[in-house]
Design an enzyme around this catalytic site. Structure first.
Site, PDB file in Angstrom:
ATOM      1  N   CYS A  32       0.619  -1.106  -0.218  1.00 26.35           N
ATOM      2  CA  CYS A  32      -0.006   0.091   0.051  1.00 26.35           C
ATOM      3  C   CYS A  32       0.902   1.236   0.253  1.00 26.35           C
ATOM      4  O   CYS A  32       0.349   2.361  -0.541  1.00 26.35           O
ATOM      5  CB  CYS A  32      -0.837  -0.091   1.199  1.00 26.35           C
ATOM      6  SG  CYS A  32      -0.129  -0.024   2.787  1.00 26.35           S
ATOM      7  N   HIS A 315      -1.561   1.216   7.387  1.00 27.98           N
ATOM      8  CA  HIS A 315      -2.028   1.354   6.008  1.00 27.98           C
ATOM      9  C   HIS A 315      -1.793   2.766   5.407  1.00 27.98           C
ATOM     10  O   HIS A 315      -2.183   3.696   6.177  1.00 27.98           O
ATOM     11  CB  HIS A 315      -3.368   0.991   5.915  1.00 27.98           C
ATOM     12  CG  HIS A 315      -4.141   0.794   4.760  1.00 27.98           C
ATOM     13  ND1 HIS A 315      -3.452  -0.409   3.553  1.00 27.98           N
ATOM     14  CD2 HIS A 315      -5.185   1.080   4.101  1.00 27.98           C
ATOM     15  CE1 HIS A 315      -4.005  -0.373   2.833  1.00 27.98           C
ATOM     16  NE2 HIS A 315      -5.220   0.320   2.965  1.00 27.98           N
TER      17      HIS A 315
END
Length: 371
Positions: A32, A315
């Site tokens: 990510c 994330h």
């Protein structure tokens, strides 16, 4: 992203930009950090239209070159071309080849640990510059010795043509992202000002609780006094002297990339801690009191957001402005959001909060470059 893609197309309806493509990127476990930069950076790369066009032009010129060696630039160009040439307006593409090249080039990104999006952005831009400089400085077959590259003292290579040294190469990465900082030091005895220029591709700013990008920029350019053990050696006085030092932006870039230093090493803890501070980043930004040309105005068009409470796990997602619409990119998923939702990523007014989604890397485009 079939259902999500259909939902996005339905939401935009007739307002869907002609020829534009909104594609999510497949996540390979912990990529990510890469996807957010590629989505928040092709919005600083893909949705940074000048950069995208130049990269696609590069791809077009080199796609039939069978002798070309695969590198990070060719892989990124292939990925952009893959997205741009899609028949569908929305969907998911796999950046597998690009990710494999990243891991091959840099062992830092080979593990399955949480990686830093800012480190990846720095690595990517500098690697692209190195490749473009290498290609430009590779001489074509010639018997003329004046065309051979000459090694400079700083390690860079310039071409000599007819015995005349050419100016240092300015690539399209430089044209988009590079600005110039001036480090000024004023001797408090003779008042001589020593100035040293240095290029930058992004600005890393210290942050404080309940602050703003404007105040962070002012602190970045604030005056520091050098005294005691930190005295400055003045060439005119030929001795160590007290001095005042400040850093300011001499030449602002077309694309201003601002990195908020949300991860701070805490000695008492013996580790890095994420600063959840609320830092307001405006949709339009003026670089007041930091540049010689104070009329420079910028518009925000992408934000890389860090989700999580610490530097070693979490994330990344991205917010992107494209054709007057704000989009939310989370790996494979893309959805339209209201402009007012951007402010929910400013940070937290209190230290202990359930909100861990904070703006980390900001991309601003000069309004002058759009006129």
């Amino acid at each position: 992203m079939g259902a999500t893609g259909s939902k996005l197309e339905k939401a935009l309806g007739e307002q869907f930009p002609e020829g534009e493509r909104y594609f999510g990127l497949e996540n390979f476990g912990n990529t990510c950090y890469c996807n957010s930069v590629l989505q928040g950076d092709p919005d600083a790369l893909f949705f940074c239209v000048p950069f995208r066009e130049q990269l696609l032009e590069y791809h077009e010129k080199n796609k039939n070159n069978g002798d070309a060696e695969e590198n990070l630039l060719t892989c990124l160009a292939d990925l952009f071309s893959q997205i741009s040439s899609q028949k569908k307006k929305t969907g998911v593409v796999s950046p597998k080849r690009f990710v494999q090249r990243v891991k091959k080039q840099n062992e830092l990104f080979r593990s399955y640990m949480h990686q830093d999006a800012h480190e990846f952005l720095n690595f990517l831009l500098n690697e692209l510059v190195d490749i473009l400089e290498k290609e430009a400085n590779t001489p074509k077959p010639s018997s003329d010795a004046s065309l051979l590259p000459q090694k400079l003292a700083n390690g860079h290579t310039n071409l000599h043509v007819n015995g005349v040294e050419k100016e240092p190469l300015v690539t399209w990465v430089h044209k988009n992202f590079q600005g110039t900082l001036t480090n000024e030091t004023k001797c408090l005895l003779c008042e001589t000002v020593t100035a040293k220029d240095e290029p930058f591709l992004d600005l890393s700013l210290d942050i404080e609780q309940n602050s703003s990008i404007t105040s962070c920029l002012k602190n970045f350019s604030s005056t520091e006094t050098l005294n005691a053990e930190d005295k400055f050696f003045c060439d005119k006085c030929c001795s160590l002297q007290e001095a005042q030092k400040r850093m300011k932006i001499k030449k602002p870039p077309n694309i201003l990339v601002i990195h908020l230093k949300r991860f701070k090493y805490i000695e008492q803890l013996g580790r890095y801690k994420k600063l959840l501070y609320r830092v307001v980043f405006p949709l339009e930004l003026k670089l007041n009191n930091t540049v010689e040309n104070s009329d420079t105005e910028y518009a925000l068009f992408a934000v890389v957001v860090h989700v999580g409470i610490g530097p070693n796990h979490g994330h990344y997602v991205s917010l992107v402005k494209s054709h007057n619409h704000w989009l939310y990119f989370d790996d494979e998923n893309v959805e339209i959001i209201d402009e007012s939702a951007v402010q929910t990523y400013f940070g937290s007014a209190q230290e202990y909060t359930g909100n861990t989604d904070h703006g980390y890397i900001l991309f601003y485009e000069s309004l002058d470059s759009k006129r």
